[in-house]
Scaffold this motif. Structure first.
Motif, mmCIF file in Angstrom:
data_model
loop_
_atom_site.group_PDB
_atom_site.id
_atom_site.type_symbol
_atom_site.label_atom_id
_atom_site.label_comp_id
_atom_site.label_asym_id
_atom_site.label_seq_id
_atom_site.Cartn_x
_atom_site.Cartn_y
_atom_site.Cartn_z
ATOM 1 N N SER A 97 0.831 -1.207 0.000
ATOM 2 C CA SER A 97 0.000 0.000 0.000
ATOM 3 C C SER A 97 0.865 1.256 0.000
ATOM 4 C CB SER A 97 -0.912 -0.006 1.231
ATOM 5 O OG SER A 97 -0.124 0.033 2.395
ATOM 6 N N ALA A 98 0.544 2.157 -0.885
ATOM 7 C CA ALA A 98 1.357 3.371 -1.010
ATOM 8 C C ALA A 98 0.476 4.570 -1.357
ATOM 9 C CB ALA A 98 2.432 3.154 -2.066
ATOM 10 N N GLY A 123 9.726 3.067 10.554
ATOM 11 C CA GLY A 123 9.123 1.865 9.956
ATOM 12 C C GLY A 123 10.179 0.862 9.500
ATOM 13 N N PRO A 124 9.727 -0.328 9.075
ATOM 14 C CA PRO A 124 10.653 -1.367 8.597
ATOM 15 C C PRO A 124 11.337 -0.948 7.290
ATOM 16 C CG PRO A 124 8.450 -2.256 9.025
ATOM 17 C CD PRO A 124 8.335 -0.774 9.051
ATOM 18 N N HIS A 125 12.623 -1.247 7.161
ATOM 19 C CA HIS A 125 13.423 -0.667 6.076
ATOM 20 C C HIS A 125 12.961 -1.072 4.671
ATOM 21 C CE1 HIS A 125 16.846 1.565 4.615
ATOM 22 N NE2 HIS A 125 17.103 0.577 3.786
ATOM 23 N N GLY A 130 10.140 -0.103 -0.443
ATOM 24 C CA GLY A 130 9.195 -0.639 -1.421
ATOM 25 C C GLY A 130 7.989 0.261 -1.602
ATOM 26 N N ARG A 131 7.492 0.808 -0.487
ATOM 27 C CA ARG A 131 6.300 1.672 -0.566
ATOM 28 C C ARG A 131 6.641 2.996 -1.245
ATOM 29 N NH1 ARG A 131 4.547 2.790 4.823
ATOM 30 N NH2 ARG A 131 2.435 3.242 4.132
ATOM 31 N N LEU A 132 7.830 3.545 -0.939
ATOM 32 C CA LEU A 132 8.243 4.795 -1.615
ATOM 33 C C LEU A 132 8.400 4.559 -3.111
ATOM 34 C CD1 LEU A 132 10.901 6.304 0.846
ATOM 35 C CD2 LEU A 132 8.592 7.167 0.402
ATOM 36 N N LEU A 137 8.010 7.839 -5.352
ATOM 37 C CA LEU A 137 8.634 8.934 -4.594
ATOM 38 C C LEU A 137 10.117 8.663 -4.315
ATOM 39 C CD1 LEU A 137 5.858 9.659 -1.908
ATOM 40 C CD2 LEU A 137 6.247 10.856 -4.078
ATOM 41 N N LEU A 138 10.528 7.407 -4.440
ATOM 42 C CA LEU A 138 11.906 7.044 -4.059
ATOM 43 C C LEU A 138 12.952 7.817 -4.859
ATOM 44 C CD1 LEU A 138 13.507 5.164 -2.160
ATOM 45 C CD2 LEU A 138 13.532 3.473 -4.008
ATOM 46 N N GLN A 139 12.614 8.137 -6.096
ATOM 47 C CA GLN A 139 13.534 8.844 -6.988
ATOM 48 C C GLN A 139 14.030 10.190 -6.421
ATOM 49 O OE1 GLN A 139 11.383 10.623 -10.355
ATOM 50 N NE2 GLN A 139 9.453 10.056 -9.364
ATOM 51 N N TYR A 140 13.275 10.766 -5.505
ATOM 52 C CA TYR A 140 13.643 12.092 -4.990
ATOM 53 C C TYR A 140 14.677 12.038 -3.861
ATOM 54 C CZ TYR A 140 9.482 13.538 -7.543
ATOM 55 O OH TYR A 140 8.552 13.762 -8.517
#
Ligand SMILES: [Mg+2]
Length: 225
Positions: A97-98, A123-125, A130-132, A137-140
């Motif tokens: 879920s994201a 939260g868990p790493h 994975g959610r980002l 959003l992880l790219q930022y």
């Protein structure tokens, strides 16, 4: 001068309430249990209480995960389901879920064009990464710091010691910390001499704390940083 921005994940960038309600509904389905929306606030209250105790150092993360569904299912009189097994299903669905908070994309795009950006989460790493990623959003981010990765959690000084130990040539007074939690984010960041930006999305009161800035919408951060 600010050089880097730390930003919380749950209820700052990702809507934990929506993600958790989805995960609870799916987990109930896995176990053949009937779910209705009135059940979700029971989880929210018990979960918030446990996270608060975790932040105060009264319980460990594994105790939190071990306790929360035993307690929630107990509230509903569901005794035949193992709380730890339910927790595993819930975690799996949370990983899927994201749901984003309004303005998360826009503010990260903006901030990452000006500053180094680091996630700071209890939260868990792998789950948070994975959610980002799923939320695109992880790219930022220049880095993702989680309590699981560092072995310590916000608001502990040791959490920020570990973060700054991994960042070269940036001191706390050159950083800002954005987060929704007074106890984990604002209290922790203020004690560490970071500029604190409280994301007060529920129009709460600062409970004796003094965030440097307060916003009700993520997008307002453009006026501050
Ligand atoms: Mg949060």
């Amino acid at each position: 001068m600010i050089k880097a921005v730390f930003i919380d994940i749950d209820d700052t960038l990702l809507d934990f309430g929506k993600c958790a309600e989805y995960a609870m509904r799916e987990s109930f389905r896995d176990f053949g249990l009937d779910f209705n929306r009135n059940m979700f606030p029971v989880f929210t209250e018990i979960n918030a209480g446990l996270w608060h105790r975790l932040e105060k150092g009264e319980i460990t993360k594994s105790e939190l995960y071990g306790k929360r569904w035993v307690t929630v299912l107990g509230e509903f009189g569901i005794a035949h389901i193992d709380g730890s097994e339910f927790e595993r299903h819930f975690q799996k669905h949370i990983s899927d879920s994201a749901e984003k908070v309004d303005g998360a994309d826009e503010i990260l795009k903006y901030l990452s064009s000006k500053y180094k950006i680091y996630a700071a989460s209890n939260g868990p790493h792998e789950q948070q990464i994975g959610r980002l990623k799923k939320a695109k959003l992880l790219q930022y981010f220049d880095g993702v710091f989680t309590s699981e990765l560092l072995g310590v959690q916000k608001p502990d000084k040791a959490f920020f010691d570990a973060c700054f130990g991994k960042i070269d040539q940036i001191s706390p007074n050159e950083t800002a910390l954005i987060g929704d939690s007074l106890s984990a984010d604002i209290s922790g960041g203020a004690k560490y001499n970071m500029k604190t930006v409280w994301f007060n999305k529920n129009n709460g009161t600062a409970e004796g704390l003094h965030p440097d800035c307060t916003v009700n919408e993520l997008i307002e951060i453009k006026n501050i940083l």
